[in-house]
Design an enzyme around this catalytic site. Structure first.
Site, PDB file in Angstrom:
ATOM      1  N   ASN A  46       3.105   5.514   8.440  1.00 15.19           N
ATOM      2  CA  ASN A  46       2.042   4.510   8.421  1.00 15.19           C
ATOM      3  C   ASN A  46       1.563   4.154   9.826  1.00 15.19           C
ATOM      4  OD1 ASN A  46       2.123   4.276   5.605  1.00 15.19           O
ATOM      5  ND2 ASN A  46       3.744   2.734   5.691  1.00 15.19           N
ATOM      6  N   HIS A 137       1.409  -4.889  -4.189  1.00 14.87           N
ATOM      7  CA  HIS A 137       2.716  -4.476  -3.676  1.00 14.87           C
ATOM      8  C   HIS A 137       3.865  -5.215  -4.362  1.00 14.87           C
ATOM      9  CE1 HIS A 137       5.939  -3.861  -0.650  1.00 14.87           C
ATOM     10  NE2 HIS A 137       5.329  -2.704  -0.467  1.00 14.87           N
ATOM     11  N   GLU A 180      -4.565  -6.364  -2.675  1.00 17.43           N
ATOM     12  CA  GLU A 180      -4.410  -5.702  -1.388  1.00 17.43           C
ATOM     13  C   GLU A 180      -5.801  -5.353  -0.858  1.00 17.43           C
ATOM     14  OE1 GLU A 180      -1.445  -2.607  -0.959  1.00 17.43           O
ATOM     15  OE2 GLU A 180      -0.396  -3.301  -2.760  1.00 17.43           O
ATOM     16  N   SER A 184      -1.651   0.545  -0.997  1.00 18.22           N
ATOM     17  CA  SER A 184      -0.686   1.332  -0.240  1.00 18.22           C
ATOM     18  C   SER A 184      -0.389   2.690  -0.848  1.00 18.22           C
ATOM     19  CB  SER A 184       0.620   0.556  -0.082  1.00 18.22           C
ATOM     20  OG  SER A 184       1.178   0.228  -1.353  1.00 18.22           O
ATOM     21  N   ASP A 209      -3.705  -9.207   0.813  1.00 17.82           N
ATOM     22  CA  ASP A 209      -2.624  -8.547   1.539  1.00 17.82           C
ATOM     23  C   ASP A 209      -3.265  -7.331   2.222  1.00 17.82           C
ATOM     24  OD1 ASP A 209      -0.656  -6.707   2.283  1.00 17.82           O
ATOM     25  OD2 ASP A 209       0.661  -7.195   0.605  1.00 17.82           O
ATOM     26  N   HIS A 212      -2.397  -2.506   5.030  1.00 13.40           N
ATOM     27  CA  HIS A 212      -2.846  -1.152   5.361  1.00 13.40           C
ATOM     28  C   HIS A 212      -4.295  -1.100   5.835  1.00 13.40           C
ATOM     29  CE1 HIS A 212       0.802   0.902   3.923  1.00 13.40           C
ATOM     30  NE2 HIS A 212       0.860  -0.101   3.081  1.00 13.40           N
ATOM     31  N   LYS A 244       2.377  -1.135  10.574  1.00 12.60           N
ATOM     32  CA  LYS A 244       1.599   0.060  10.230  1.00 12.60           C
ATOM     33  C   LYS A 244       0.731   0.446  11.435  1.00 12.60           C
ATOM     34  CE  LYS A 244       2.933  -1.283   5.994  1.00 12.60           C
ATOM     35  NZ  LYS A 244       3.763  -2.479   5.745  1.00 12.60           N
TER      36      LYS A 244
END
Length: 394
Positions: A46, A137, A180, A184, A209, A212, A244
């Site tokens: 990541n 997640h 998110e 992910s 969230d 990423h 990440k």
């Protein structure tokens, strides 16, 4: 005998081809890793921008260690909050146009703290509601399931389904919608602007969230809220991580003055955890400032476009992702493992992701691209995928 289920559970994992094990990596150079004396091109990291091995960030670690030492010594509310932590929080708050920022040791801890503090058992929140994207997640799922609020899921990125759930929700409830920014495992993005509109229409809060997306998306690499120009009112709760694209470790929550003060006073994961080392906070701020230069982010986008173009020419089916996460769905756990092993024989490290991390029947290779990869690395990956897939029966 106590805990007999352990043996049975482990046996079942092995039989179902879902066994997990670790690999000890030796230091590598750039996108190369060494495992058990063999070298591989790494397509499972990541570290999207290469900051984890950046000399600039490494020097910032050294400088931070020299000034602050190797640890923090206490929780943030005792003696673990230093000038380095304060400077990182202040920089992020200003850049993100939020009132305040609060640092956590991990995204897992931050997500749990948000759920457990906002919906604490002593708040009589039984009528309150958490509504999360189906693919959010596991850290958020665990947090939501451990508090008093009713927990519901809407179909992945399906705003119509979310609207249906909201239409049946009590107008007097405290409602948190969670998603998110970049998912992910699938690599696609949430329709955050539309989700923000739905939340405001129903007097709910939206939480994103952005583990990423932070560091990669937006003009300055500040993630989806910068990419879509979303204000604090539109996204009252923003969480993102540093492990990440930023290349260090830890996480933060950004929001209003009142939200941050509330988490400081009621967020158990913040109150009772030793603070992240000040040297880490110092290095993280250095990495975030270095990322204001768009060069690495532009290079990553070039590699993503190259991979998608070559994969299309090679008839390798990809999911609808324009991010560094490029999953190759293979359908079942055993085949995913077999393809991953064949790739290793060809010098490519691409991890098989299986149920329960992803839904049954969507076992995959989770290919992740980095600005560290060269053009020939991408070509080698596509060639290896074509060979490994063709040689592995369905």
């Amino acid at each position: 005998m106590a805990f007999e289920f352990i043996v049975e559970a482990l046996l079942a994992r092995k039989q179902d081809k879902l066994w997990r094990k670790r690999h000890s990596l030796s230091p590598g150079v750039g996108p190369l890793i060494e495992v058990d004396g063999q070298h591989f091109l790494n397509f499972s990291s990541n570290d999207y921008l290469g900051f984890a091995s950046s000399q600039t960030v490494a020097q910032a670690w050294v400088d931070g260690l020299s000034e602050y030492g190797s640890g923090s010594g206490a929780s943030p509310l005792v003696t673990g909050f230093t000038q380095a932590h304060l400077e990182l929080e202040a920089h992020l708050a200003k850049a993100l146009k939020r009132d305040r920022v609060l640092l956590f040791n991990s995204g897992f801890a931050a997500n749990q703290a948000i759920c457990q503090a906002l919906f604490a058992r002593n708040n009589n929140c039984g009528a309150d509601l958490i509504i999360a994207d189906k693919l959010i997640h596991a850290s958020f799922v665990d947090g939501a399931q451990s508090c008093q609020a009713t927990f519901k899921r809407f179909k992945h990125n399906d705003t119509h389904h979310l609207n249906d759930i909201m239409a049946r929700a009590s107008a007097s409830s405290n409602i948190l919608i969670a998603t998110e920014g970049v998912f992910s495992m699938d690599g696609d993005q949430a329709p955050v602007a539309e989700l923000a509109h739905i939340a405001q229409d129903h007097n709910a809060w939206l939480m994103v969230d952005d583990a990423h997306g932070f560091g990669v998306l937006g003009n300055s690499g500040l993630g989806v809220v910068e990419q879509h120009n979303l204000s604090q009112n539109q996204v009252p709760v923003l969480m993102a991580t540093f492990g990440k694209a930023i290349g260090t470790a830890g996480a933060f929550v950004a929001g209003s003055e009142q939200l941050i003060d509330y988490l400081i006073n009621f967020g158990r994961h913040y109150i009772y955890s030793t603070s992240m080392p000040a040297a880490q906070a110092h290095a993280t701020l250095s990495s975030i400032k270095a990322n204001e230069n768009p060069q690495k982010r532009r290079l990553l986008q070039t590699r993503i476009a190259q991979f998608k173009h070559l994969a299309d020419k090679a008839n390798i089916p990809l999911m609808a992702s324009d991010t560094a996460i490029q999953p190759v769905i293979v359908g079942n756990a055993e085949r995913a493992l077999s393809i991953s092993e064949k790739l290793k024989q060809l010098g490519i490290w691409a991890t098989a992701i299986r149920y329960p991390t992803v839904p049954k029947g969507t076992d995959r290779l989770r290919v992740t691209l980095s600005a560290m990869h060269e053009e020939q690395d991408i070509s080698a990956l596509v060639d290896a995928l074509q060979i490994a897939i063709s040689q592995t029966p369905k």
